[in-house]
Scaffold this active site. Structure first.
Site, PDB file in Angstrom:
ATOM      1  N   GLU A 123       0.819  -1.207   0.000  1.00  0.00           N
ATOM      2  CA  GLU A 123       0.000   0.000   0.000  1.00  0.00           C
ATOM      3  C   GLU A 123       0.862   1.270   0.000  1.00  0.00           C
ATOM      4  O   GLU A 123       0.666   2.180   0.807  1.00  0.00           O
ATOM      5  CB  GLU A 123      -0.959   0.004   1.198  1.00  0.00           C
ATOM      6  N   GLU A 266      -5.751  -8.380   0.398  1.00  0.00           N
ATOM      7  CA  GLU A 266      -6.192  -8.439   1.787  1.00  0.00           C
ATOM      8  C   GLU A 266      -7.686  -8.150   1.838  1.00  0.00           C
ATOM      9  O   GLU A 266      -8.167  -7.214   1.196  1.00  0.00           O
ATOM     10  CB  GLU A 266      -5.473  -7.404   2.659  1.00  0.00           C
TER      11      GLU A 266
END
Length: 485
Positions: A123, A266
């Site tokens: 991220e 995720e």
């Protein structure tokens, strides 16, 4: 000459092994995080994965102990590189060559580790990072691609960049677009991924949408129908996951890559630490998600085409994680820290229920609690110390231990510290306010933990989380490698 010929033969054998036909691949994998005070032995975790027929796992860093345990398991691995290493890897191909040699090619051998993806950063485009990692992503990718090519693994090990869902935005899914300041970089990234046969990896968390907004309709976070559907032209969205997924599809389409494969890096639901984080909600969400994905129904913008892979977050609770995102952050596991299933879950991989970890080695059955014979009025500083070292997040509002009363809170804090300290005798003293008991003080849903024995102390994977130590480690390993070479 003979050595070179032998090396070519070994390379051909490995490539044949890598490209040999394999069985049908399940779409459900898990994230294996290792930030725990009570680490299970990696071999125990790999056995847990195999017993549950989980054939895909995502690691957040190159932990040698985890990789050694995964050798010969047949489990497909997505290997992570922490954001703090991107600057180093973008600096030169010498740097990326070193990383690939130490973390990929040494393991991707016959009967080794089946590394399918390398996640370059985690991220890195988060708005909260204020762009600090963005300049390093593409240079790191290009260097790593060259390094993989040098060891004949570029066609097998795919580079990806897991993105948070905040990389794109829209009022309606069909209007999805990447954030304006990311458009140029995302165009480069998606072009690179497409050229090299890599999917787009995204992390989607309906729980965080619910947690972050009091106006977010709770039903919309799940998969059981809602009275708060979102209508987008002829499309109707009954859950946040599909809406978020199609927002990404629309954003990719605007760049000319509307058919790019998407992997969910995720997704999950926590079980403790705050309101809405509980066993029932987690079971409902995760089972609904799995059923939805395995139904192959897809989404309005991709009917009949669900994500390529979905990695649940996570496998185990991680009691040493930062609580900056929230007190729920240490409770995402479908298993507790000791590998025991928290709730019934059918992963669609064979067994209809999760199978617990076997041969877990616990510390003795004893706990540290508040001494009922002592005046506890001066206990606050001791509690702060205990909870600054150990995990007390279940005491938070909405947590499973929130209602056990003042003395219960003290005992919970004392015991958490005592277990982290491996039940060392002095760690239950607290100036005489603590005492050891052999009677389990757990009550209702509030579980007082007993630690597990650990096989090692601080590992390289833990060191990666400190940027200063990362660079020390890099310099040390660089010098060691040069010396060995």
């Amino acid at each position: 000459m003979l050595e070179a010929a032998a090396a070519r033969v070994v390379c051909l054998v490995v490539i044949c092994w890598l490209t040999a036909p394999r069985g049908a691949e399940a779409a459900i994998g898990v994230n294996w995080g290792t930030l725990s005070f009570h680490k299970l032995k990696p071999s125990t975790v790999v056995d847990l994965l195999k017993d549950n027929k989980i054939s895909k796992v995502k690691l957040f860093e190159s932990d040698p102990d985890c990789l050694e345990a995964l050798k010969g398991s047949g489990i497909q691995v997505m290997l992570g590189i922490p954001n703090e290493m991107l600057a180093f890897l973008s600096s030169s191909t010498d740097a990326s060559d070193l990383w690939v040699r130490r973390n990929v090619s040494r393991y991707v051998v016959k009967n080794g580790v089946d590394i399918r993806y390398v996640a370059v950063g985690n991220e890195p485009f988060l708005t909260s990072y204020s762009g600090q990692f963005q300049p390093y992503v593409m240079p790191a990718l290009l260097n790593l691609q060259q390094s993989l090519a040098k060891v004949n693994l570029a066609s097998y090990v795919k580079l990806v960049v897991p993105c948070n869902a905040d990389a794109y935005e829209a009022a309606l899914p069909s209007q999805g677009a990447f954030r304006p300041e990311l458009t140029q970089l995302m165009t480069q990234l998606v072009s690179f991924l497409n050229s090299n046969g890599s999917p787009f990896v995204v992390n989607i968390y309906p729980f965080l949408s619910l947690y972050g907004s009091s106006d977010f309709p709770q039903e919309y976070a799940f998969f059981e129908g809602t009275s708060h559907s979102v209508t987008d032209g002829s499309a109707v969205y009954n859950n946040a996951f599909d809406g978020n997924f199609d927002t990404l599809v629309a954003a990719l389409s605007k760049l000319g890559y509307g058919q790019m494969p998407i992997v969910i890096g995720e997704v999950g639901w926590p079980t403790d630490g705050t309101i809405s984080a509980n066993l029932t909600a987690a079971m409902t969400f995760n089972q609904g998600l799995i059923n939805h994905v395995l139904s192959n129904k897809g989404t309005p913008l991709r009917p009949g085409a669900p994500p390529v892979d979905v990695y649940l977050f996570g496998l185990l609770d991680e009691g040493a994680k930062s609580t900056l995102p929230g007190t729920f952050e240490r409770h995402w596991g479908i298993f507790s820290f000791d590998g025991q299933a928290k709730y019934p879950l059918n992963l669609g991989l064979g067994s209809r229920r999760l199978i617990n970890a076997k041969n877990v080695e616990y510390l003795p059955s004893r706990w540290c609690v508040a001494n009922p014979a002592r005046d506890l009025s001066a206990v606050e500083s001791h509690m702060k110390l205990a909870c600054s070292v150990a995990d007390c997040t279940t005491l938070s509002y909405g947590g499973s231990c929130n209602g056990i009363g003042a003395k219960g809170n003290i005992s919970y804090a004392f015991n958490s510290y005592y277990q982290v300290q491996m039940q060392h005798e002095q760690s239950c003293d607290f100036d005489g306010l603590g005492m050891v008991t052999f009677l389990d003080p757990s009550t209702g849903e509030c579980r007082f933990l007993v630690g597990v024995t650990t096989s090692s102390s601080t590992s390289i994977s833990q060191l990666h989380h400190s940027p200063a130590i990362v660079w020390i480690w890099i310099l040390i390993t660089w010098r060691v490698w040069i010396f060995v070479e």
